[in-house]
Design an enzyme around this catalytic site. Structure first.
Site, PDB file in Angstrom:
ATOM      1  CB  CYS A 126     106.439  47.847  92.343  1.00  0.00           C
ATOM      2  SG  CYS A 126     106.713  47.200  93.981  1.00  0.00           S
ATOM      3  CD  GLU A 173     100.353  41.697  94.931  1.00  0.00           C
ATOM      4  OE1 GLU A 173     100.084  42.869  94.621  1.00  0.00           O
ATOM      5  OE2 GLU A 173      99.509  40.930  95.435  1.00  0.00           O
TER       6      GLU A 173
HETATM    7  P1  NAD Z   1     109.073  41.904  83.844  1.00  0.00           P
HETATM    8  O1  NAD Z   1     107.619  41.908  83.638  1.00  0.00           O
HETATM    9  O2  NAD Z   1     109.961  42.283  82.732  1.00  0.00           O
HETATM   10  O3  NAD Z   1     109.545  40.440  84.306  1.00  0.00           O
HETATM   11  C1  NAD Z   1     108.953  39.802  85.414  1.00  0.00           C
HETATM   12  C2  NAD Z   1     109.117  38.311  85.239  1.00  0.00           C
HETATM   13  O4  NAD Z   1     108.288  37.897  84.151  1.00  0.00           O
HETATM   14  C3  NAD Z   1     110.551  37.899  84.880  1.00  0.00           C
HETATM   15  O5  NAD Z   1     110.856  36.689  85.530  1.00  0.00           O
HETATM   16  C4  NAD Z   1     110.455  37.718  83.399  1.00  0.00           C
HETATM   17  O6  NAD Z   1     111.412  36.825  82.878  1.00  0.00           O
HETATM   18  C5  NAD Z   1     109.073  37.130  83.270  1.00  0.00           C
HETATM   19  N1  NAD Z   1     108.529  37.206  81.908  1.00  0.00           N
HETATM   20  C6  NAD Z   1     108.734  38.154  80.978  1.00  0.00           C
HETATM   21  N2  NAD Z   1     108.098  37.846  79.849  1.00  0.00           N
HETATM   22  C7  NAD Z   1     107.473  36.676  80.083  1.00  0.00           C
HETATM   23  C8  NAD Z   1     106.667  35.812  79.305  1.00  0.00           C
HETATM   24  N3  NAD Z   1     106.351  36.107  78.054  1.00  0.00           N
HETATM   25  N4  NAD Z   1     106.209  34.692  79.888  1.00  0.00           N
HETATM   26  C9  NAD Z   1     106.499  34.395  81.150  1.00  0.00           C
HETATM   27  N5  NAD Z   1     107.272  35.152  81.935  1.00  0.00           N
HETATM   28  C10 NAD Z   1     107.753  36.271  81.401  1.00  0.00           C
HETATM   29  O7  NAD Z   1     109.346  42.813  85.130  1.00  0.00           O
HETATM   30  P2  NAD Z   1     110.743  43.278  85.738  1.00  0.00           P
HETATM   31  O8  NAD Z   1     111.324  44.312  84.853  1.00  0.00           O
HETATM   32  O9  NAD Z   1     111.578  42.134  86.145  1.00  0.00           O
HETATM   33  O10 NAD Z   1     110.238  43.964  87.089  1.00  0.00           O
HETATM   34  C11 NAD Z   1     109.682  45.247  87.096  1.00  0.00           C
HETATM   35  C12 NAD Z   1     108.174  45.200  87.137  1.00  0.00           C
HETATM   36  O11 NAD Z   1     107.744  44.474  88.271  1.00  0.00           O
HETATM   37  C13 NAD Z   1     107.554  46.584  87.281  1.00  0.00           C
HETATM   38  O12 NAD Z   1     106.402  46.670  86.501  1.00  0.00           O
HETATM   39  C14 NAD Z   1     107.222  46.655  88.759  1.00  0.00           C
HETATM   40  O13 NAD Z   1     106.200  47.572  89.077  1.00  0.00           O
HETATM   41  C15 NAD Z   1     106.825  45.247  89.036  1.00  0.00           C
HETATM   42  N6  NAD Z   1     106.959  44.935  90.459  1.00  0.00           N
HETATM   43  C16 NAD Z   1     105.827  44.891  91.212  1.00  0.00           C
HETATM   44  C17 NAD Z   1     105.907  44.627  92.565  1.00  0.00           C
HETATM   45  C18 NAD Z   1     104.677  44.581  93.416  1.00  0.00           C
HETATM   46  O14 NAD Z   1     104.748  44.086  94.523  1.00  0.00           O
HETATM   47  N7  NAD Z   1     103.537  45.069  92.935  1.00  0.00           N
HETATM   48  C19 NAD Z   1     107.154  44.406  93.149  1.00  0.00           C
HETATM   49  C20 NAD Z   1     108.292  44.440  92.337  1.00  0.00           C
HETATM   50  C21 NAD Z   1     108.177  44.707  90.995  1.00  0.00           C
END
Ligand code: NAD
Length: 542
Positions: free
Chosen positions: A327, A293
């Site tokens: 989100c 998501e």
């Molecule tokens: P992010 O993408 O920065 O991080 C999400 C996760 O991915 C973290 O655990 C991070 O450490 C990990 N990550 C980052 N780089 C990575 C890599 N190279 N390899 C593996 N893992 C990696 O997101 P965030 O800032 O924590 O959260 C915000 C984002 O999440 C927004 O885009 C938001 O829309 C989305 N979000 C979506 C929903 C939904 O249900 N659709 C819900 C909550 C948040």
């Protein structure tokens, strides 16, 4: 379950407490917040039920006061990640064989813990770590997480009951096996409940998990592990590791027993993970399940006949609660020309009455954004808007990171419906408005549908039932969570299952039966009570 058809306790949405002046919950959470603020936490890795302190640490600082340190978290090396995978695989058979009602009991108990004795701690941790107001913390870290755990138990029971027909002399049945191997759960900073749900939903279904929380959520992630251990989660079922996201991921996604990704976060990271899994596909024992998501560019569309005060209120709450870091947050709005003055006047009045500051002061509605990188990115959009001719900052636009990462709730008004802040996810308290000519309301819906790659949430405001029907159909693929005369945030487990398609994810609907089904691999069993004794069918007769 081999001696009874167990009926699990009926799930109900956890009531959200008010924290109004004079309530006991207000006093308790404020006391807990102060105590936690003044203590120092060491967040370990959790491997095979043990707390592992690696000595390689990073400080945890509240976003609203980055000069203050509330603890450190310990970072994993590649070796720790391998140990976490081994621990998960070692625990797998015993956990998968445990009767399902024994498994879900752990999470039902955990739900009672967070809505009871751990309530103030869960809230205070989320207020400190992610800078949420008490209301935002309560609906997330307590209510939604308890709902996930209680309703997932119910959904699982429903799935197990789903059984096939049996013909004469035959007994057919379906078994819902956990996946072979282990699941990798990767969670975002913005919801403690999502951090708690992503590793536990597969675990409840009998899977074992390696969980990597966001570095910006380690303090409240640790609370989740403490609660799960207190609830009796056996060693190795969920192993929490943190450190370099890309290094951890490299170890995990190269493992032959990797069997599923449960991800929430930004779209770019999800696409990178999917590509890596694709490149490694011949290494795995089984095709991994991929559930993600991701981002959104969530809209509010107003019809010419809608109520301007209702629209302005939906924008004030939908765009600015938790600083727009949901989100589902409204981040682009389409307002008819004839209504813009009225909507703007009301929105300005409401937004300018919002106080910004520390979540420990309950009069604040707006607190800080998560970290410096996010602050700098948002400030960059504001500075760019000051230069661009096609956009005007009509509300807010101030920012200050001297003490915490504070960005004022800000509204851009643009004459270009494709201006970059109408298209890209900003993930902060910036709303962009496009005003359309009333008679072009149908064309404005085409814009809503076609402007951004996302399809997560969206809201329409209208009175005319033909317009409501037209917009609902026209925007069928624009949002997985579609709201009529309501703001696009605030989905409740078991009421509005959450998720979107297009660039917003696989739309497997967190907190629903549809999500749990992804963590199960059905086995169809046919038993014949009267096996044939001759190969010849009747048609072969003379
Ligand atoms: P992010 O993408 O920065 O991080 C999400 C996760 O991915 C973290 O655990 C991070 O450490 C990990 N990550 C980052 N780089 C990575 C890599 N190279 N390899 C593996 N893992 C990696 O997101 P965030 O800032 O924590 O959260 C915000 C984002 O999440 C927004 O885009 C938001 O829309 C989305 N979000 C979506 C929903 C939904 O249900 N659709 C819900 C909550 C948040």
């Amino acid at each position: 379950m081999d001696k009874a058809y167990v009926k699990i306790p009926q799930a109900k949405n956890e009531p959200v407490l008010s924290y109004a002046p004079g309530t006991p919950e207000r006093e308790e959470v404020l006391k807990t917040y102060k105590e936690m603020w003044n203590s120092h936490v060491e967040v370990p890795l959790y491997i095979n039920g043990e707390k592992v302190f690696t000595g390689k640490t990073k400080e945890i600082r509240p976003p609203h006061d980055h000069g203050h340190v509330v603890g450190v978290f310990h970072r994993a090396s590649d070796e720790h990640v391998k140990q976490a995978i081994d621990a998960a695989l070692k625990a797998r058979q015993k956990w998968a064989d445990l009767p399902w009602e024994q498994r879900v009991s752990i999470f039902l108990k955990a739900a009672d813990l967070i809505s009871g004795p751990y309530r103030a701690k869960m809230n205070a941790a989320t207020m400190i770590n992610q800078s949420k107001t008490i209301h935002q913390a309560e609906i997330d870290a307590v209510a939604e997480l308890a709902d996930f755990w209680r309703f997932n138990a119910e959904y699982l029971a429903r799935i197990y009951k789903e059984q096939p027909e049996s013909a004469k002399d035959v007994f057919n049945r379906m078994e819902y096996r956990p996946l072979e191997g282990f699941i990798y759960a990767v969670t975002p900073f913005n919801f403690t409940s999502i951090a708690g749900n992503l590793p536990t939903a597969p675990a409840m279904a009998g899977n074992v998990v390696v969980w990597k929380p966001s570095v910006s959520q380690m303090y409240s992630a640790n609370m989740i592990m403490e609660v799960l251990m207190e609830a009796g989660l056996p060693a190795g079922v969920i192993n929490m590791v943190t450190g370099s996201a890309s290094k951890i991921t490299e170890v995990v996604l190269n493992h032959p027993e990797f069997s599923g990704l449960h991800y929430t976060g930004s779209t770019a990271v999800f696409q990178y993970l999917w590509k890596t899994i694709g490149n490694n596909i011949d290494k795995y024992k089984t095709y991994p399940r991929i559930v993600g998501e991701t981002g959104g560019k969530d809209f509010v569309w107003m019809a010419p006949d809608a109520n301007p005060v209702e629209v302005a209120t939906a924008l004030a709450r939908g765009a600015f609660e938790y600083q727009g870091q949901k989100c589902s947050a409204a981040s682009r709005a389409y307002i008819p020309e004839s209504q813009w003055d009225a909507v703007f006047k009301e929105l300005k009045k409401q937004v300018e009455s919002m106080k910004m500051g520390d979540p420990g002061d309950f009069s604040n509605f707006i607190t800080a954004v998560i970290n410096e990188a996010s602050f700098n990115k948002l400030a960059g959009y504001i500075e760019q808007a000051k230069k661009d001719k096609e956009v005007e900052i009509v509300i807010g636009g101030g920012y200050d990171k001297s003490k915490g990462y504070f960005i004022e709730p800000t509204v851009f008004l643009t004459t270009d419906p494709h201006y970059e802040t109408m298209v890209e996810e900003l993930f902060g308290p910036i709303l962009t408005v496009y005003v359309y000519p009333d008679k072009e309301w149908k064309e404005s819906l085409d814009l809503v549908d076609g402007t951004s790659p996302y399809g997560l949430t969206g809201a329409i405001f209208a009175k005319d039932r033909y317009i409501i029907d037209y917009a609902t159909k026209r925007l069928e693929n624009a949002a997985g969570n579609f709201y009529i005369n309501d703001k696009p945030t605030g989905a409740v487990v078991n009421q509005q299952p959450f998720g979107g398609a297009r660039a917003s994810g696989t739309n497997d609907k967190a907190g629903s039966m549809w999500n749990l089904i992804r963590w199960l691999s059905p086995r169809a069993i046919k038993e014949n009570f009267n096996p044939p004794k001759d190969y010849r069918y009747p048609f072969l007769g003379e």
